[in-house]
Design an enzyme around this catalytic site. Structure first.
Site, short mmCIF file in Angstrom:
data_model
loop_
_atom_site.label_atom_id
_atom_site.label_comp_id
_atom_site.label_asym_id
_atom_site.label_seq_id
_atom_site.Cartn_x
_atom_site.Cartn_y
_atom_site.Cartn_z
N ASP A 284 0.82 -1.21 0.00
CA ASP A 284 0.00 0.00 0.00
C ASP A 284 0.86 1.26 0.00
O ASP A 284 2.08 1.20 0.14
CB ASP A 284 -0.91 0.02 1.24
CG ASP A 284 -1.96 -1.07 1.21
OD1 ASP A 284 -2.35 -1.48 0.10
OD2 ASP A 284 -2.39 -1.51 2.30
N TYR B 98 7.05 -10.17 6.68
CA TYR B 98 6.91 -8.73 6.85
C TYR B 98 7.50 -8.33 8.20
O TYR B 98 7.45 -9.10 9.16
CB TYR B 98 5.44 -8.31 6.84
CG TYR B 98 4.78 -8.30 5.49
CD1 TYR B 98 4.75 -7.13 4.72
CD2 TYR B 98 4.18 -9.44 4.98
CE1 TYR B 98 4.12 -7.11 3.49
CE2 TYR B 98 3.55 -9.43 3.75
CZ TYR B 98 3.52 -8.26 3.00
OH TYR B 98 2.90 -8.25 1.78
#
Length: 249
Positions: free
Chosen positions: A53, A111
């Site tokens: 994003d 992540y």
């Protein structure tokens, strides 16, 4: 056509995300523009393994693209790296089979999410760590984060209205460490896939637990009830990094 797989990193601050946007800067479009220049103006399409994003960074994003000719991998890497914008780095390029697809080939992702709990905050890290200057009980968060490991339906941790029907995912590692200064926290999540905003929602929930505004057992309740309203707020994107993508042999 010859298919190439590339590993790239980028500073997400000035991007609206990885995926091509109609009126905003994206990583995909910048790399496509560079490849098109290298291909004498003929359009090259880039595919990404993950769609980060706006404001989210990557240390090990994977892409693939096709060229109408074969080129030495290091020369191609050097050309793509040096002619891409400075906030994109091309780490490696390799030749792959024509049927390889970076998104659909079986893989796992890791992540990291970095939180700056300094008071005052470090201004040099404002785009690269999410500031949380409130008291945190690290031990509570370390107990809670382990509840996220395993195979679960993560409906309660995804953004409301997401179109993905199957929300069952497997997290193989969920951990939290504190750096030697005590100022920076690093949350690490590895798994076979993550839902839209799942990691940011998990971190927001863990921070609320660490701040003693939620019980540790809230994780169990969210997983059981599959209710987004039971979870914490969505953490800001600037602390999130796509660290690594690993493909099965």
């Amino acid at each position: 056509m010859t298919r190439y797989k590339a590993t790239i990193s980028y500073d997400g601050y000035a991007f609206a995300g990885f995926q091509r946007q109609s009126h905003a800067r994206s990583v995909q479009e910048e790399i496509e523009k560079t490849l098109t220049r290298l291909n004498k103006g003929q359009t090259i399409t880039v595919h990404g393994a993950g769609r980060t994003d706006s404001g989210v960074h990557a240390l090990g994003q994977v892409i693939h693209f096709d060229l109408p000719y074969q080129m030495d991998e290091e020369k191609l890497r050097f050309a793509l790296d040096t002619q891409s914008p400075e906030d994109i780095d091309v780490i490696s390029i390799e030749l792959v089979a024509d049927d390889f697809h970076c998104r659909y080939a079986k893989h796992s992702k890791t992540y990291e999410f970095i939180v700056d709990r300094g008071r005052p905050k470090n201004p040099m890290r404002r785009h690269y760590a999410t500031h949380f200057p409130y008291p945190l009980d690290v031990e509570r968060m370390q107990i809670a984060i382990k509840k996220l490991e395993g195979t679960h339906d993560f409906t309660g941790f995804t953004a409301s209205g997401t179109s993905v029907e199957d929300k069952v995912r497997t997290i193989t590692e969920a951990s939290l460490i504190v750096d030697e200064t005590g100022q920076f926290l690093t949350f690490t999540f590895s798994g076979n896939g993550f839902l839209y905003k799942q990691i940011r929602n998990m971190v927001g929930t863990l921070l609320k637990i660490g701040n003693n505004r939620m019980p540790v057992e809230q994780i169990d309740l969210i997983l059981e009830k599959k209710d987004r309203q039971l979870a914490g707020p969505t953490a800001a994107p600037n602390g999130l990094y796509l660290k690594e993508i690993r493909y099965e042999e």
